[in-house]
Design an enzyme around this catalytic site. Sequence first.
Site, PDB file in Angstrom:
ATOM      1  N   CYS A   2      99.447 107.615  28.754  1.00  0.00           N
ATOM      2  CA  CYS A   2     100.784 108.174  28.678  1.00  0.00           C
ATOM      3  C   CYS A   2     100.623 109.676  28.466  1.00  0.00           C
ATOM      4  O   CYS A   2      99.584 110.135  28.016  1.00  0.00           O
ATOM      5  CB  CYS A   2     101.548 107.591  27.495  1.00  0.00           C
ATOM      6  SG  CYS A   2     101.599 105.803  27.507  1.00  0.00           S
ATOM      7  N   ARG A  27     100.187 111.159  34.011  1.00  0.00           N
ATOM      8  CA  ARG A  27      99.542 110.247  33.065  1.00  0.00           C
ATOM      9  C   ARG A  27     100.304 108.924  32.914  1.00  0.00           C
ATOM     10  O   ARG A  27      99.814 107.991  32.295  1.00  0.00           O
ATOM     11  CB  ARG A  27      99.421 110.925  31.697  1.00  0.00           C
ATOM     12  CG  ARG A  27      98.563 112.169  31.726  1.00  0.00           C
ATOM     13  CD  ARG A  27      98.485 112.782  30.352  1.00  0.00           C
ATOM     14  NE  ARG A  27      97.808 111.895  29.434  1.00  0.00           N
ATOM     15  CZ  ARG A  27      96.494 111.842  29.257  1.00  0.00           C
ATOM     16  NH1 ARG A  27      95.718 112.638  29.931  1.00  0.00           N
ATOM     17  NH2 ARG A  27      95.964 111.000  28.408  1.00  0.00           N
ATOM     18  N   TRP A  73     103.153 104.863  30.487  1.00  0.00           N
ATOM     19  CA  TRP A  73     102.462 103.906  31.367  1.00  0.00           C
ATOM     20  C   TRP A  73     102.336 102.655  30.517  1.00  0.00           C
ATOM     21  O   TRP A  73     101.527 102.603  29.595  1.00  0.00           O
ATOM     22  CB  TRP A  73     101.100 104.466  31.768  1.00  0.00           C
ATOM     23  CG  TRP A  73     100.392 103.648  32.792  1.00  0.00           C
ATOM     24  CD1 TRP A  73     100.532 103.736  34.155  1.00  0.00           C
ATOM     25  CD2 TRP A  73      99.417 102.622  32.566  1.00  0.00           C
ATOM     26  NE1 TRP A  73      99.707 102.822  34.771  1.00  0.00           N
ATOM     27  CE2 TRP A  73      99.006 102.121  33.822  1.00  0.00           C
ATOM     28  CE3 TRP A  73      98.844 102.063  31.426  1.00  0.00           C
ATOM     29  CZ2 TRP A  73      98.069 101.115  33.979  1.00  0.00           C
ATOM     30  CZ3 TRP A  73      97.907 101.041  31.565  1.00  0.00           C
ATOM     31  CH2 TRP A  73      97.531 100.586  32.841  1.00  0.00           C
ATOM     32  N   ASN A  99     100.171 107.513  22.501  1.00  0.00           N
ATOM     33  CA  ASN A  99      99.350 107.135  23.653  1.00  0.00           C
ATOM     34  C   ASN A  99      98.192 106.334  23.102  1.00  0.00           C
ATOM     35  O   ASN A  99      97.516 106.783  22.183  1.00  0.00           O
ATOM     36  CB  ASN A  99      98.858 108.412  24.352  1.00  0.00           C
ATOM     37  CG  ASN A  99      97.885 108.112  25.474  1.00  0.00           C
ATOM     38  OD1 ASN A  99      97.960 107.061  26.106  1.00  0.00           O
ATOM     39  ND2 ASN A  99      96.990 109.042  25.734  1.00  0.00           N
ATOM     40  N   GLY A 100      97.963 105.123  23.652  1.00  0.00           N
ATOM     41  CA  GLY A 100      96.853 104.303  23.175  1.00  0.00           C
ATOM     42  C   GLY A 100      97.316 102.881  22.914  1.00  0.00           C
ATOM     43  O   GLY A 100      98.403 102.483  23.350  1.00  0.00           O
ATOM     44  N   GLU A 467      85.313 105.499  49.435  1.00  0.00           N
ATOM     45  CA  GLU A 467      86.278 106.463  48.916  1.00  0.00           C
ATOM     46  C   GLU A 467      87.509 106.532  49.837  1.00  0.00           C
ATOM     47  O   GLU A 467      88.638 106.582  49.374  1.00  0.00           O
ATOM     48  CB  GLU A 467      85.594 107.834  48.752  1.00  0.00           C
ATOM     49  CG  GLU A 467      86.460 108.966  48.265  1.00  0.00           C
ATOM     50  CD  GLU A 467      87.149 108.717  46.930  1.00  0.00           C
ATOM     51  OE1 GLU A 467      86.848 107.734  46.242  1.00  0.00           O
ATOM     52  OE2 GLU A 467      88.045 109.517  46.599  1.00  0.00           O
ATOM     53  N   LYS A 471      91.298 105.642  48.628  1.00  0.00           N
ATOM     54  CA  LYS A 471      92.415 106.586  48.741  1.00  0.00           C
ATOM     55  C   LYS A 471      93.575 105.913  49.456  1.00  0.00           C
ATOM     56  O   LYS A 471      94.722 106.004  49.037  1.00  0.00           O
ATOM     57  CB  LYS A 471      92.032 107.853  49.543  1.00  0.00           C
ATOM     58  CG  LYS A 471      91.118 108.844  48.883  1.00  0.00           C
ATOM     59  CD  LYS A 471      91.734 109.623  47.749  1.00  0.00           C
ATOM     60  CE  LYS A 471      91.522 108.900  46.461  1.00  0.00           C
ATOM     61  NZ  LYS A 471      90.381 109.269  45.651  1.00  0.00           N
ATOM     62  N   GLU A 474      95.280 103.156  47.329  1.00  0.00           N
ATOM     63  CA  GLU A 474      95.981 103.684  46.148  1.00  0.00           C
ATOM     64  C   GLU A 474      97.366 104.215  46.488  1.00  0.00           C
ATOM     65  O   GLU A 474      98.311 104.030  45.736  1.00  0.00           O
ATOM     66  CB  GLU A 474      95.189 104.852  45.542  1.00  0.00           C
ATOM     67  CG  GLU A 474      94.021 104.443  44.698  1.00  0.00           C
ATOM     68  CD  GLU A 474      93.314 105.659  44.111  1.00  0.00           C
ATOM     69  OE1 GLU A 474      93.237 105.751  42.881  1.00  0.00           O
ATOM     70  OE2 GLU A 474      92.853 106.519  44.883  1.00  0.00           O
ATOM     71  N   HIS A 490      77.336  89.930  58.491  1.00  0.00           N
ATOM     72  CA  HIS A 490      76.968  88.922  57.492  1.00  0.00           C
ATOM     73  C   HIS A 490      78.193  88.293  56.833  1.00  0.00           C
ATOM     74  O   HIS A 490      78.078  87.657  55.796  1.00  0.00           O
ATOM     75  CB  HIS A 490      76.044  89.539  56.437  1.00  0.00           C
ATOM     76  CG  HIS A 490      74.761  90.050  57.028  1.00  0.00           C
ATOM     77  ND1 HIS A 490      73.791  89.218  57.514  1.00  0.00           N
ATOM     78  CD2 HIS A 490      74.324  91.309  57.249  1.00  0.00           C
ATOM     79  CE1 HIS A 490      72.789  89.938  58.010  1.00  0.00           C
ATOM     80  NE2 HIS A 490      73.093  91.219  57.859  1.00  0.00           N
ATOM     81  N   LYS A 588      96.678 108.719  35.897  1.00  0.00           N
ATOM     82  CA  LYS A 588      95.477 109.509  36.173  1.00  0.00           C
ATOM     83  C   LYS A 588      94.356 109.267  35.172  1.00  0.00           C
ATOM     84  O   LYS A 588      93.206 109.155  35.547  1.00  0.00           O
ATOM     85  CB  LYS A 588      95.831 110.991  36.204  1.00  0.00           C
ATOM     86  CG  LYS A 588      94.624 111.833  36.604  1.00  0.00           C
ATOM     87  CD  LYS A 588      94.972 112.944  37.534  1.00  0.00           C
ATOM     88  CE  LYS A 588      93.769 113.600  38.141  1.00  0.00           C
ATOM     89  NZ  LYS A 588      93.280 112.921  39.358  1.00  0.00           N
TER      90      LYS A 588
HETATM   91  C1  F6R Z   1      91.009 107.451  42.342  1.00  0.00           C
HETATM   92  C2  F6R Z   1      91.192 107.716  40.938  1.00  0.00           C
HETATM   93  C3  F6R Z   1      90.600 106.761  39.941  1.00  0.00           C
HETATM   94  C4  F6R Z   1      89.670 107.526  39.010  1.00  0.00           C
HETATM   95  C5  F6R Z   1      89.101 106.615  37.908  1.00  0.00           C
HETATM   96  C6  F6R Z   1      88.105 107.338  37.047  1.00  0.00           C
HETATM   97  O1  F6R Z   1      91.715 108.326  43.142  1.00  0.00           O
HETATM   98  O2  F6R Z   1      91.750 108.708  40.581  1.00  0.00           O
HETATM   99  O3  F6R Z   1      89.917 105.716  40.576  1.00  0.00           O
HETATM  100  O4  F6R Z   1      88.639 108.063  39.787  1.00  0.00           O
HETATM  101  O5  F6R Z   1      90.150 106.147  37.114  1.00  0.00           O
HETATM  102  O6  F6R Z   1      88.669 108.473  36.469  1.00  0.00           O
HETATM  103  P1  F6R Z   1      87.763 109.593  35.809  1.00  0.00           P
HETATM  104  O7  F6R Z   1      86.976 110.231  36.899  1.00  0.00           O
HETATM  105  O8  F6R Z   1      88.739 110.529  35.167  1.00  0.00           O
HETATM  106  O9  F6R Z   1      86.879 108.911  34.830  1.00  0.00           O
END
Ligand code: F6R
Length: 593
Positions: A2, A27, A73, A99-100, A467, A471, A474, A490, A588
């Site tokens: 959050c 967040r 969140w 937050n937590g 990756e 993307k 997501e 396979h 994030k």
């Molecule tokens: C993908 C994304 C997440 C973060 C993951 C790790 O676009 O943003 O998969 O990569 O939550 O986050 P960090 O790098 O902050 O540990």
Amino acid sequence: MCGIVGYIGNKKASLVVLEALKNVEYRGYDSAGIAVLNSSIQIIKDVGKLAEIEKKHNFSSLEGTIGMGHTRWATHGGVNSMNAHPHTDESGEICLVHNGIIENFQTLREKLQKAGCKFRSETDTELMAHLISLELKKAKDFKGAFLSALQKIEGSFSFVVMHKGEQKLYGARKSSPLIIGVGKNEMFFASDMPAVLSHTRDFVFLQENEAAEITKEGYEIYSLSGAKISRAPTHVDWTPQMAQKEGYAHFMIKEISEQQNSIRNVLATDVTSAAKLLKKSKYISIIACGTSYHAALLFKLRLANYGFRSDVVIGSEYSTPPGSLQAQVVDKNTVVVAISQSGETADTLSAVRFAKTKGARIIGITNVIGSSLSREADSCIYTGAGPEISVVATKSFTSQVAILYMLAAVCAGENINEIKEKIRDLSAVIEAVISKDKEINDISAELSKHEDFFFIGRGAAHPVAMEGALKLKEITYLHAEAYAAGELKHGPLSLLEEGIPVIVIAPQNAGNVFKIISSIKECNARGAFIVGISDSDAVLEECNLKFKMPDCPTLFEAIAYTIPLQLLAYHMAIKLDKDPDKPRNLAKSVTVE
Ligand code: F6R
């Protein structure tokens, strides 16, 4: 998970807090709220993103110069306005944001209910307001009540708390970030620096199990037992513009477009002391989650190229019983490389803490100054990509990979100046790819008619494919899977149906071109729709849609080939009318395990 903010100064708190919340909305964004202290505490909170709540409520009707806010969140309790923060005790005189996760929530809630407290929400947070209120009956002052309440809760937290009648805000943190922004006649609490960069660039980073109080004039930090701690602010060179869209439609496209510059910031990074530590190890253990995990996989391949063995483990799997491999092999001769954009990912941090108990030394790779990872690591390398606001990682990934490649090269005794020269060339390649954005946009128009996607690559192109698929899922909510191209036969080939798009990432230097062409032919034979991203004409000839990559230093192909995939996901999200900056169900910084 959050976003939390607190303000005390001379300005209208509701407006300062609202602006700051918009900067930390990445967040969490299922609900939000603001509280302002005047003769009483006034609160506006509701479900939805801030922009939607602003249409329904007039935050500026909250008068006062002390305020706090929260973007949620959800963890404990559904998404509704009762569960949105801030929360108060029954008297409405104690108000807080959190937050937590409070882990002994159930036991405490039952105790508080027995003591007569009436709960209005299903959250774990609300109990803290009641708990402080009960402690206040015993303690000599509010600070004492706050500290003894903190000592009774288990789990992770950052709190900002206000108390009617006090010209102060209180805060505390454990396993969840909280910083103090130091202004002139104004002070801030925030989860993250971008929240208040337009007001100050001087920050005090609270550490584990610390509490603090802020007034207009200053701040005081203390341990949870009340012992004073002195700490001067750190000046950071992030500018307020870095945390603004600056004319771009979304942060994601701004951050993709910044990569030709953010990658050059890597040139100023010194990796020598981390390299020394790494070279001394007998075992290299790499930990990361999500996009950072893909950077970790690329690092492992690069280390292997120089003859160093390593393992990559997803943070949440690191110490998971039974039979955690890491529990067996990590010891004092291990160096852990932990990679985390935010430096606050709970799964990564808990793996780091586990490795420390085994005597391992830690190298942290993070983008956020003062983050938990930066403090808990023995050696920290900052990726220097600047604030990344969009929930999905873009520029932080390419900087991570560049730094990790530099680290591997220095360990192997390669000429760092030659590596740096290649990074300069890479910057030009990124610029060239971004200048062909229209071609990617055209490809996205065709692909947005589909619902399932394969991404394939060999060697370093495989983590790049992973990756690209991440993307896409997501931010478009479409199904995408990445495979090592040779693995299709396979099993996954059975999923291929007429017309399914297969996105092929094929730099001609990464593995044998004829092998990737065989994989394309296998897919073609089953009617797949092939999209080629390659510098090889032989590969592109086999494809239905083509994106010709410019020449690129071989070492950095993985970075260059990620850019078109970021652009593709972005354009598809826009075509499908999805918000790329705030994908559903995600946040994030994932500060819960
Ligand atoms: C993908 C994304 C997440 C973060 C993951 C790790 O676009 O943003 O998969 O990569 O939550 O986050 P960090 O790098 O902050 O540990």
